[in-house]
Motif scaffolding. Structure first.
Motif, PDB file in Angstrom:
ATOM      1  N   LEU A 168       0.805  -1.351  -0.105  1.00  0.00           N
ATOM      2  CA  LEU A 168       0.050   0.289  -0.434  1.00  0.00           C
ATOM      3  C   LEU A 168       1.100   1.225  -0.083  1.00  0.00           C
ATOM      4  CD1 LEU A 168      -2.829  -1.373   3.135  1.00  0.00           C
ATOM      5  CD2 LEU A 168      -2.520  -1.442  -0.282  1.00  0.00           C
ATOM      6  N   GLU A 169       0.871   2.250  -0.933  1.00  0.00           N
ATOM      7  CA  GLU A 169       1.083   3.197  -0.756  1.00  0.00           C
ATOM      8  C   GLU A 169       0.610   4.573  -0.463  1.00  0.00           C
ATOM      9  OE1 GLU A 169       4.275   3.508  -2.087  1.00  0.00           O
ATOM     10  OE2 GLU A 169       3.964   1.392  -3.671  1.00  0.00           O
ATOM     11  N   PRO A 170       1.005   5.850   0.023  1.00  0.00           N
ATOM     12  CA  PRO A 170       0.693   7.196   0.417  1.00  0.00           C
ATOM     13  C   PRO A 170      -0.501   7.346  -0.220  1.00  0.00           C
ATOM     14  CG  PRO A 170       2.592   6.817   1.354  1.00  0.00           C
ATOM     15  CD  PRO A 170       2.729   5.854   0.469  1.00  0.00           C
ATOM     16  N   GLY A 171      -1.230   7.340   0.046  1.00  0.00           N
ATOM     17  CA  GLY A 171      -2.839   8.142  -0.920  1.00  0.00           C
ATOM     18  C   GLY A 171      -3.596   6.918  -1.024  1.00  0.00           C
ATOM     19  N   ASP A 172      -3.519   5.838  -0.851  1.00  0.00           N
ATOM     20  CA  ASP A 172      -4.129   4.806  -1.343  1.00  0.00           C
ATOM     21  C   ASP A 172      -5.672   4.668  -0.511  1.00  0.00           C
ATOM     22  OD1 ASP A 172      -2.301   4.371  -3.152  1.00  0.00           O
ATOM     23  OD2 ASP A 172      -1.678   1.998  -2.626  1.00  0.00           O
ATOM     24  N   LEU A 173      -6.232   4.125  -0.997  1.00  0.00           N
ATOM     25  CA  LEU A 173      -8.042   4.076  -0.102  1.00  0.00           C
ATOM     26  C   LEU A 173      -8.061   2.981  -0.303  1.00  0.00           C
ATOM     27  CD1 LEU A 173     -10.207   5.865   0.330  1.00  0.00           C
ATOM     28  CD2 LEU A 173     -11.141   6.192  -1.373  1.00  0.00           C
ATOM     29  N   ILE A 174      -8.664   2.563   1.168  1.00  0.00           N
ATOM     30  CA  ILE A 174      -9.177   1.333   1.217  1.00  0.00           C
ATOM     31  C   ILE A 174     -10.817   1.374   1.435  1.00  0.00           C
ATOM     32  CG2 ILE A 174      -9.374  -0.723   2.579  1.00  0.00           C
ATOM     33  CD1 ILE A 174      -5.804  -0.497   3.821  1.00  0.00           C
ATOM     34  N   LEU A 175     -11.920   1.033   0.845  1.00  0.00           N
ATOM     35  CA  LEU A 175     -13.303   0.616   1.719  1.00  0.00           C
ATOM     36  C   LEU A 175     -13.426  -0.445   2.649  1.00  0.00           C
ATOM     37  CD1 LEU A 175     -14.958   2.350  -1.873  1.00  0.00           C
ATOM     38  CD2 LEU A 175     -13.449   3.773   0.059  1.00  0.00           C
ATOM     39  N   THR A 176     -14.408  -0.287   3.764  1.00  0.00           N
ATOM     40  CA  THR A 176     -13.932  -0.902   4.648  1.00  0.00           C
ATOM     41  C   THR A 176     -15.434  -2.002   4.506  1.00  0.00           C
ATOM     42  OG1 THR A 176     -14.813   0.411   5.900  1.00  0.00           O
ATOM     43  CG2 THR A 176     -12.451   0.117   5.725  1.00  0.00           C
ATOM     44  N   GLY A 177     -16.255  -2.026   3.343  1.00  0.00           N
ATOM     45  CA  GLY A 177     -17.471  -2.223   3.716  1.00  0.00           C
ATOM     46  C   GLY A 177     -18.456  -1.713   4.121  1.00  0.00           C
ATOM     47  N   THR A 178     -19.574  -2.190   3.474  1.00  0.00           N
ATOM     48  CA  THR A 178     -21.050  -1.727   3.543  1.00  0.00           C
ATOM     49  C   THR A 178     -22.135  -2.018   4.871  1.00  0.00           C
ATOM     50  OG1 THR A 178     -22.380   0.201   2.428  1.00  0.00           O
ATOM     51  CG2 THR A 178     -22.623  -1.930   2.144  1.00  0.00           C
ATOM     52  N   PRO A 179     -23.081  -1.808   5.635  1.00  0.00           N
ATOM     53  CA  PRO A 179     -24.008  -2.355   6.216  1.00  0.00           C
ATOM     54  C   PRO A 179     -25.289  -2.799   5.496  1.00  0.00           C
ATOM     55  CG  PRO A 179     -23.664  -0.394   7.040  1.00  0.00           C
ATOM     56  CD  PRO A 179     -22.511  -0.067   6.107  1.00  0.00           C
ATOM     57  N   GLN A 180     -26.118  -3.521   6.816  1.00  0.00           N
ATOM     58  CA  GLN A 180     -27.259  -3.244   5.500  1.00  0.00           C
ATOM     59  C   GLN A 180     -28.263  -2.486   5.056  1.00  0.00           C
ATOM     60  OE1 GLN A 180     -26.834  -3.381   8.895  1.00  0.00           O
ATOM     61  NE2 GLN A 180     -28.766  -2.634   9.895  1.00  0.00           N
ATOM     62  N   GLY A 181     -29.217  -2.475   3.887  1.00  0.00           N
ATOM     63  CA  GLY A 181     -29.749  -1.450   3.527  1.00  0.00           C
ATOM     64  C   GLY A 181     -29.979  -1.198   2.437  1.00  0.00           C
ATOM     65  N   VAL A 182     -28.800  -1.978   1.276  1.00  0.00           N
ATOM     66  CA  VAL A 182     -28.955  -1.310   0.241  1.00  0.00           C
ATOM     67  C   VAL A 182     -30.401  -2.263  -0.527  1.00  0.00           C
ATOM     68  CG1 VAL A 182     -26.469  -0.991   0.424  1.00  0.00           C
ATOM     69  CG2 VAL A 182     -27.356  -3.273  -0.006  1.00  0.00           C
ATOM     70  N   ALA A 183     -30.491  -1.620  -1.835  1.00  0.00           N
ATOM     71  CA  ALA A 183     -31.214  -1.776  -3.041  1.00  0.00           C
ATOM     72  C   ALA A 183     -30.563  -3.903  -3.722  1.00  0.00           C
ATOM     73  CB  ALA A 183     -31.658  -1.049  -4.195  1.00  0.00           C
TER      74      ALA A 183
END
Length: 286
Positions: A236-251
């Motif tokens: 992982l490099e400086p400035g990289d982005l990690i998305l950690t998942g979403t909770p319930q309630g999506v379509a």
């Protein structure tokens, strides 16, 4: 400390936002990018504020809000990382983190218009906690080491096209995740000293109707565990982005319709800010 980038796309001005106002960071850095985040951004910014070398930015409230980080070299995402979301998806909670990728050009401003892809019938919203890397990260020996490698946290909307993701994917999720603009990010990058990352309320709305309402305490793998795990497989490099998942309630869970042109999505994480996007048809953006 809150960092942001204000102005037209491609011409954003790096700023720091304090209780006293919004200050231009260009005397310290050309952008909120990897080089800045890897070189004591808080200390350098605080020293410049104390010295009075950062000018207030005129008209800051009237400027477009860009993504709070310049284009990352990687956007790495964790799937089904909330127990209730795994259940609504009809899946068992994963034993190890599920990883997929988004492309850097998905990262846009938090209030930018989002284009529904050509042929899409299943465009979906996902409020997510984003983790921004501050120092080069590889082969961490423990989850406890991860904290020293995190520059801060952001709000993200991991927009998804579920048919592309699940039905014509060939077994990989990224096809439904990589349309341009599918990752509104911001409004701010908030440094770790201001964030209790294990107790953050996440919410989303569609056309002002509530959808998601959860807390990062429902994560299966917490932030530090995620960074440690990823470091065993990717540098992982400086400035990289990690998305950690979403909770319930999506379509995708079946309770709500998918997005259509004209729909407006709001997402919010307590202490990290609020986003609002209008979704438009592909034909309107050609």
């Amino acid at each position: 400390m809150k960092f942001a980038r204000l102005g037209e796309s491609g011409q954003e001005i790096p700023v720091v936002i304090t209780a006293e106002g919004t200050y231009d960071l260009r005397p310290v850095t050309s952008d909120v990018n990897g080089d800045f985040l890897a070189s004591d951004p808080v200390g350098r910014t605080r020293a410049a504020l104390d010295a009075g070398t950062l000018p207030a930015l005129p008209g800051a409230d009237d400027l477009r809000i860009g993504a709070p980080i310049a284009r990352p070299s990687a956007v790495i995402c964790i799937g089904q990382n909330y127990a209730a979301h795994a259940r609504e998806s009809g899946a068992e909670p994963p034993a190890v983190p599920i990883i997929f990728l988004k492309t850097p050009n998905t990262v846009v401003g938090p209030n930018d218009t989002v284009t529904i892809p050509r042929g899409s019938e299943k465009t979906d919203w996902e409020v997510e906690l984003g983790v921004v890397i501050g120092t080069r990260t590889a082969y961490l020996d423990s989850a406890e080491e991860a904290a020293a490698h995190i520059a801060g946290y952001v709000v993200a909307n991991d927009v998804s096209e579920r048919a592309f993701q699940m039905e014509v994917s060939g077994g990989q999720w990224s096809k439904g995740k990589i349309a341009a603009g599918f990752n509104p990010t911001g409004p701010w990058l908030v440094t770790p000293d201001e964030v209790d990352v294990d107790d953050l309320r996440l919410r989303s709305w569609v056309n002002d109707e509530p959808r998601q309402d959860s807390n990062t305490s429902d994560m299966i793998f917490d932030v530090h565990a995620i960074v440690h795990h990823l470091s065993q497989y990717v540098t992982l490099e400086p400035g990289d982005l990690i998305l950690t998942g979403t909770p319930q309630g999506v379509a995708f869970g079946g309770k709500f319709p998918y997005l259509r042109a004209g729909d407006v999505v709001d997402v919010e994480i307590a202490g990290l800010g609020h986003q609002r996007q209008e979704f438009v048809a592909w034909e309107a953006q050609r």
